[in-house]
Motif scaffolding. Structure first.
Motif, short mmCIF file in Angstrom:
data_model
loop_
_atom_site.label_atom_id
_atom_site.label_comp_id
_atom_site.label_asym_id
_atom_site.label_seq_id
_atom_site.Cartn_x
_atom_site.Cartn_y
_atom_site.Cartn_z
N ARG A 30 31.14 62.47 49.70
CA ARG A 30 30.80 61.17 48.92
C ARG A 30 29.09 61.23 48.89
NH1 ARG A 30 35.09 56.75 51.02
NH2 ARG A 30 36.86 57.87 50.59
N ARG A 31 28.58 61.64 50.16
CA ARG A 31 27.10 61.35 50.20
C ARG A 31 26.45 62.31 49.13
NH1 ARG A 31 24.26 61.36 55.99
NH2 ARG A 31 25.51 59.20 55.91
N ARG A 61 29.37 52.22 39.28
CA ARG A 61 28.61 51.86 38.14
C ARG A 61 28.81 52.28 37.11
NH1 ARG A 61 23.31 49.67 41.43
NH2 ARG A 61 24.09 48.01 42.58
N TRP A 62 28.58 53.54 36.75
CA TRP A 62 28.65 54.40 35.73
C TRP A 62 29.97 54.25 35.07
CZ3 TRP A 62 31.52 58.51 33.55
CH2 TRP A 62 31.04 59.21 32.57
N PHE A 120 24.65 62.33 41.51
CA PHE A 120 24.87 61.47 40.48
C PHE A 120 24.00 60.55 40.09
CE2 PHE A 120 27.58 58.59 37.87
CZ PHE A 120 28.73 59.52 37.60
N ARG A 121 22.95 60.01 40.95
CA ARG A 121 21.94 59.12 40.61
C ARG A 121 20.74 59.95 40.07
NH1 ARG A 121 19.77 54.39 41.16
NH2 ARG A 121 21.43 53.64 42.30
N THR A 181 22.26 56.36 38.03
CA THR A 181 23.18 55.13 38.65
C THR A 181 24.23 55.61 39.65
OG1 THR A 181 24.33 53.17 38.06
CG2 THR A 181 24.63 55.25 36.75
N THR A 182 24.85 54.84 40.22
CA THR A 182 25.95 55.41 41.17
C THR A 182 27.40 55.65 40.42
OG1 THR A 182 26.88 53.11 41.51
CG2 THR A 182 25.16 53.55 42.75
N PRO A 183 28.31 56.56 40.92
CA PRO A 183 29.59 56.75 40.20
C PRO A 183 30.23 55.64 39.71
CG PRO A 183 29.22 58.07 42.23
CD PRO A 183 28.02 57.24 42.29
N LEU A 228 36.35 56.53 44.87
CA LEU A 228 34.76 57.35 44.85
C LEU A 228 35.42 58.70 45.57
CD1 LEU A 228 31.91 57.34 44.98
CD2 LEU A 228 31.85 56.62 47.11
N ALA A 276 27.18 61.12 45.55
CA ALA A 276 26.14 59.78 45.17
C ALA A 276 24.59 60.50 44.76
CB ALA A 276 25.96 58.93 46.62
N ARG A 277 23.94 61.31 45.63
CA ARG A 277 22.81 61.77 45.50
C ARG A 277 22.58 62.43 44.21
NH1 ARG A 277 22.71 64.37 49.45
NH2 ARG A 277 22.75 66.56 48.81
#
Length: 315
Positions: A241-242, A258-259, A248-249, A254-256, A230, A245-246
């Protein structure tokens, strides 16, 4: 033969009505015979619509009562504000009590809720009508963010095209991943979109959005065979990172990580379909490292093992 009854209520969506008829008709058993018998069950005066300006009537050799002989009953979308005919709701309950699997497409979830089949269950519907479903039926745990929800004997799906995903999921449950993948190829659509995937993603123009992740997504695709954390992804995107994540979703649903796993599994499928590489090489080329890790993620997303997938695809 597994009987699929499509319960056409008044005001049924023409698109939703056609989905199970088309998808289940594509499946054959190993002997080449049809795996499903499809019955479109209509009332005496059932109207369908392909939009406000395109109403038409539906006729069939099967009536509503014929849902009672089915193994699976699917309710396509209906006007969310309309209360279905009490007789149809009674038949839905009787079918469920008799052991039939009950599923809905889009706003067909309202019919299941009226019949009491969603009480105390998690369910979904089209995101536009999710609040209305939750408000009218407070005993239903409505999740507006997913493509479909599988509660075992009762399943619900989101709007329109998510009905395709739900039908493929049911085929996967009944006949395995290879049968679902074969049907998906005939439909010219991805073999599997997981139920937990977002119903829609937020569109952002790369020209106007400084947080666009297009370059980072391309970079990640080019690094599938390498270990990526990450922190690595956030550094490339020049975000915390926060923030990553925001954004990316918002842009992918989805999350980085999981993608990234989904992309690696997709690449593994391509290698299994087009090469004779040993599983160890496939695992290495897709960033999973070990065959055991490849098997774990492959089974979670595809529903079978890499070896079985390669064998079934070649057949």
């Amino acid at each position: 033969m597994h009987i699929v009854a499509v319960l056409a209520l008044d005001g049924v969506s023409a698109f939703d009505l056609a989905i199970p008829c088309q998808v289940f008709a594509l499946v054959t058993d190993p002997g080449g015979s049809q795996a499903y018998e499809i019955r479109v069950c209509v009332g005496h005066d059932t109207a369908a619509t392909a939009g406000p300006t395109a109403p038409f009537r539906v006729s069939s050799s099967y009536g509503w009562d014929d849902v009672l002989g089915a193994d699976t009953v699917i309710v396509p979308g209906i006007p969310a504000e309309r209360t279905p005919d009490p007789r149809a709701l009674r038949l839905l309950r009787e079918a469920a009590e008799g052991g039939a699997r009950i599923a809905s497409i889009c706003t067909g979830a309202f019919a299941l809720a009226h019949a009491g089949l969603l009480e105390g269950r998690r369910a979904t519907t089209h995101w536009r009508f999710a609040d209305a479903l939750a408000e009218r039926f407070p005993g239903v745990d409505v999740d507006p963010s997913v493509l479909y929800v599988d509660e075992g004997r009762v399943l619900t799906s989101a709007g329109i095209a998510a009905g395709l995903d739900l039908c493929l999921h049911l085929i996967r449950r009944d006949h395995g991943a290879a049968a679902a993948a074969s049907a998906a190829r005939m439909l010219v659509m991805p073999p599997q979109r997981t139920g937990g995937q977002a119903q829609y993603i937020e569109y952002r123009s790369p020209e106007t959005d400084s947080a666009d992740l297009g370059e980072t997504l391309q970079w990640m695709r080019g690094k599938l065979g390498e270990p990526l954390s990450l922190a690595d992804i956030a550094a490339h995107a020049m975000m915390s990172r926060r923030s990553l994540a925001r954004h990316f979703r918002a842009q992918t649903g989805t999350t980085p990580l999981r993608w990234l796993v989904a992309q690696r599994v997709q690449r593994a499928r391509e290698l299994l379909e087009t090469t004779e590489l040993p599983l160890a090489r496939v695992a290495e080329a897709t960033g999973f490292g070990a065959v055991e890790t490849l098997r774990h993620h492959f089974a979670r997303q595809v529903g079978t093992t890499p070896s079985a997938y390669r064998s079934a695809f070649r057949r």
